[in-house]
Design a protein around this motif. Structure first.
Motif, short mmCIF file in Angstrom:
data_model
loop_
_atom_site.label_atom_id
_atom_site.label_comp_id
_atom_site.label_asym_id
_atom_site.label_seq_id
_atom_site.Cartn_x
_atom_site.Cartn_y
_atom_site.Cartn_z
N LYS A 1 -9.19 10.84 -17.12
CA LYS A 1 -10.57 11.35 -16.86
C LYS A 1 -11.56 10.41 -16.05
O LYS A 1 -12.83 10.39 -16.32
CB LYS A 1 -11.15 11.07 -18.41
N SER A 2 -11.01 9.50 -15.21
CA SER A 2 -11.88 8.81 -14.32
C SER A 2 -12.28 9.35 -12.95
O SER A 2 -11.51 9.73 -12.20
CB SER A 2 -11.12 7.67 -13.98
N ALA A 3 -13.30 9.94 -12.89
CA ALA A 3 -14.02 10.51 -11.55
C ALA A 3 -13.74 9.44 -10.53
O ALA A 3 -13.45 10.02 -9.42
CB ALA A 3 -15.29 10.83 -11.95
N VAL A 4 -13.85 8.20 -10.71
CA VAL A 4 -13.84 7.41 -9.58
C VAL A 4 -12.47 7.39 -9.15
O VAL A 4 -12.21 7.28 -7.77
CB VAL A 4 -14.25 6.02 -10.05
N ALA A 5 -11.42 7.17 -9.75
CA ALA A 5 -10.00 7.06 -9.59
C ALA A 5 -9.70 8.59 -8.86
O ALA A 5 -9.23 8.46 -7.53
CB ALA A 5 -9.14 7.10 -10.68
N TYR A 6 -9.88 9.72 -9.02
CA TYR A 6 -9.99 10.90 -8.45
C TYR A 6 -10.60 10.73 -6.99
O TYR A 6 -10.24 11.43 -6.05
CB TYR A 6 -10.17 12.19 -9.16
N ALA A 7 -11.89 10.31 -6.93
CA ALA A 7 -12.77 10.29 -5.74
C ALA A 7 -12.15 9.55 -4.72
O ALA A 7 -12.10 9.89 -3.63
CB ALA A 7 -14.07 9.87 -6.15
N TYR A 8 -11.42 8.28 -5.33
CA TYR A 8 -10.82 7.23 -4.20
C TYR A 8 -9.53 7.95 -3.89
O TYR A 8 -9.10 7.90 -2.60
CB TYR A 8 -10.75 6.03 -4.59
N ARG A 9 -8.75 8.65 -4.71
CA ARG A 9 -7.52 9.16 -4.42
C ARG A 9 -7.88 10.31 -3.31
O ARG A 9 -7.15 10.36 -2.33
CB ARG A 9 -6.62 9.86 -5.43
N GLY A 10 -9.02 11.03 -3.48
CA GLY A 10 -9.27 12.04 -2.55
C GLY A 10 -9.69 11.59 -1.36
O GLY A 10 -9.32 12.00 -0.25
N ARG A 11 -10.36 10.14 -1.07
CA ARG A 11 -10.74 9.82 0.25
C ARG A 11 -9.30 9.11 0.78
O ARG A 11 -9.25 9.30 2.27
CB ARG A 11 -11.69 8.50 -0.36
N CYS A 12 -8.28 8.70 0.10
CA CYS A 12 -7.10 8.29 0.65
C CYS A 12 -6.54 9.45 1.34
O CYS A 12 -5.79 9.62 2.45
CB CYS A 12 -6.33 7.86 -0.18
N LEU B 1 -7.82 12.13 2.27
CA LEU B 1 -8.57 12.71 3.47
C LEU B 1 -7.99 11.77 4.73
O LEU B 1 -7.95 12.35 5.99
CB LEU B 1 -10.17 12.47 3.09
N LYS B 2 -8.07 10.38 4.41
CA LYS B 2 -7.61 9.53 5.73
C LYS B 2 -6.24 9.85 5.96
O LYS B 2 -5.82 9.83 7.38
CB LYS B 2 -7.63 8.28 5.25
N HIS B 3 -5.10 10.35 5.31
CA HIS B 3 -4.07 10.82 5.50
C HIS B 3 -4.08 12.25 6.11
O HIS B 3 -2.72 12.91 6.06
CB HIS B 3 -2.95 10.53 4.46
N ALA B 4 -4.93 13.01 6.27
CA ALA B 4 -5.11 14.33 6.75
C ALA B 4 -4.34 15.47 5.86
O ALA B 4 -4.07 16.53 6.20
CB ALA B 4 -4.58 14.46 8.15
N ASN B 5 -4.45 14.98 4.52
CA ASN B 5 -4.00 15.95 3.46
C ASN B 5 -5.32 16.63 2.69
O ASN B 5 -5.69 16.40 1.67
CB ASN B 5 -3.22 15.16 2.25
N TYR B 6 -5.77 17.26 3.53
CA TYR B 6 -7.37 17.96 3.29
C TYR B 6 -7.06 18.78 2.07
O TYR B 6 -8.03 18.67 1.11
CB TYR B 6 -7.58 18.97 4.53
N TYR B 7 -6.10 19.55 1.75
CA TYR B 7 -6.28 20.44 0.51
C TYR B 7 -6.08 19.51 -0.75
O TYR B 7 -6.79 19.90 -1.61
CB TYR B 7 -5.13 21.51 0.30
N ASP C 1 -17.16 13.52 1.58
CA ASP C 1 -15.76 13.51 1.74
C ASP C 1 -15.11 14.79 1.62
O ASP C 1 -14.51 15.43 2.49
CB ASP C 1 -15.08 12.40 0.57
N LYS C 2 -15.39 15.73 0.53
CA LYS C 2 -15.34 16.74 0.44
C LYS C 2 -15.73 17.84 1.46
O LYS C 2 -14.77 18.62 2.01
CB LYS C 2 -15.73 17.42 -0.98
N GLY C 3 -16.72 17.70 2.09
CA GLY C 3 -17.17 18.21 3.29
C GLY C 3 -16.64 18.03 4.23
O GLY C 3 -16.55 18.81 5.23
N ILE C 4 -16.13 16.60 4.47
CA ILE C 4 -15.26 16.54 5.80
C ILE C 4 -14.06 17.24 5.78
O ILE C 4 -13.69 17.48 6.86
CB ILE C 4 -15.08 14.92 5.85
N ALA C 5 -13.51 17.23 4.57
CA ALA C 5 -12.21 18.01 4.26
C ALA C 5 -12.37 19.26 4.72
O ALA C 5 -11.61 20.13 5.38
CB ALA C 5 -11.52 17.90 2.86
N PHE C 6 -13.35 19.96 4.22
CA PHE C 6 -13.87 21.54 4.55
C PHE C 6 -14.08 21.64 5.97
O PHE C 6 -13.43 22.51 6.64
CB PHE C 6 -14.96 22.16 3.79
#
Length: 182
Positions: free
Chosen positions: A62-73, A75-81, A103-108
């Motif tokens: 339930k940690s939003a921060v953990a999900y946000a930073y995993r999403g950033r990682c 994104l950096k690995h080009a795993n956009y979905y 970060d979500k906008g960059i992926a889109f």
């Protein structure tokens, strides 16, 4: 008389309670908890950070921060979905994480879903209270793709005013550069 006595008891109670209560939000606490992984991202060690935040998400689902930073990682690995999934989940847990919108906008944007990218960048600009040059620059890039050139130029100018050199470079490129012929 009873009201005055009650006020004399309630006011000290409120003052003491104010100083005893922890004022850090859950997001602030999570940023302190995951400081090791955040430092990995700041050092551009995204593979190690991805492993760190994969474990963090399992341990703290339930940690939003953990999900946000995993999403950033992701994104950096080009795993956009995967990035979009993680960032969407992070924002569903805490919709005040402004960097997650960008970060979500960059992926889109990378997936050429420009309307969705613009919407996320717009939210990022709003949540960062117009103080992030990156959000303005990315929103301008999405607007260029949507053929909103005057608004894109305004966003780039605002990014330059906030100190973004990349936006200054983009302003000197077509369609914004205007050659004056004598």
């Amino acid at each position: 008389m009873e009201v005055a006595l009650l006020l004399l008891l309630v006011i000290p109670y409120l003052v003491i309670r104010y100083f005893v209560i922890d004022h850090d939000t859950q997001t602030d606490k999570d940023r302190q908890r995951f400081n090791q992984g955040i430092q990995l991202i700041q050092k551009h060690q995204f593979s190690e950070a991805l492993l760190y935040f994969d474990q963090a998400v399992v341990q703290h689902p339930k940690s939003a921060v953990a999900y946000a930073y995993r999403g950033r990682c992701n994104l950096k690995h080009a795993n956009y979905y995967s990035a979009i999934y993680d960032l969407t989940h992070a924002l569903s847990l805490d919709n005040t994480i402004a960097d997650a919108y960008v970060d979500k906008g960059i992926a889109f944007y990378k997936l050429e879903m420009n309307q969705d990218a613009f919407r996320e960048f717009d939210k990022g600009v709003w949540h960062q209270r117009g103080q992030s040059p990156d959000a303005f620059r990315w929103r301008a890039l999405a607007r260029i793709q949507l053929q909103q050139l005057p608004q894109a130029e305004n966003d780039l100018k605002r990014a330059v005013a906030l100190g973004d050199e990349n936006a200054a470079f983009l302003l000197n490129q077509p369609p914004f550069s205007r050659k004056v012929l004598f």
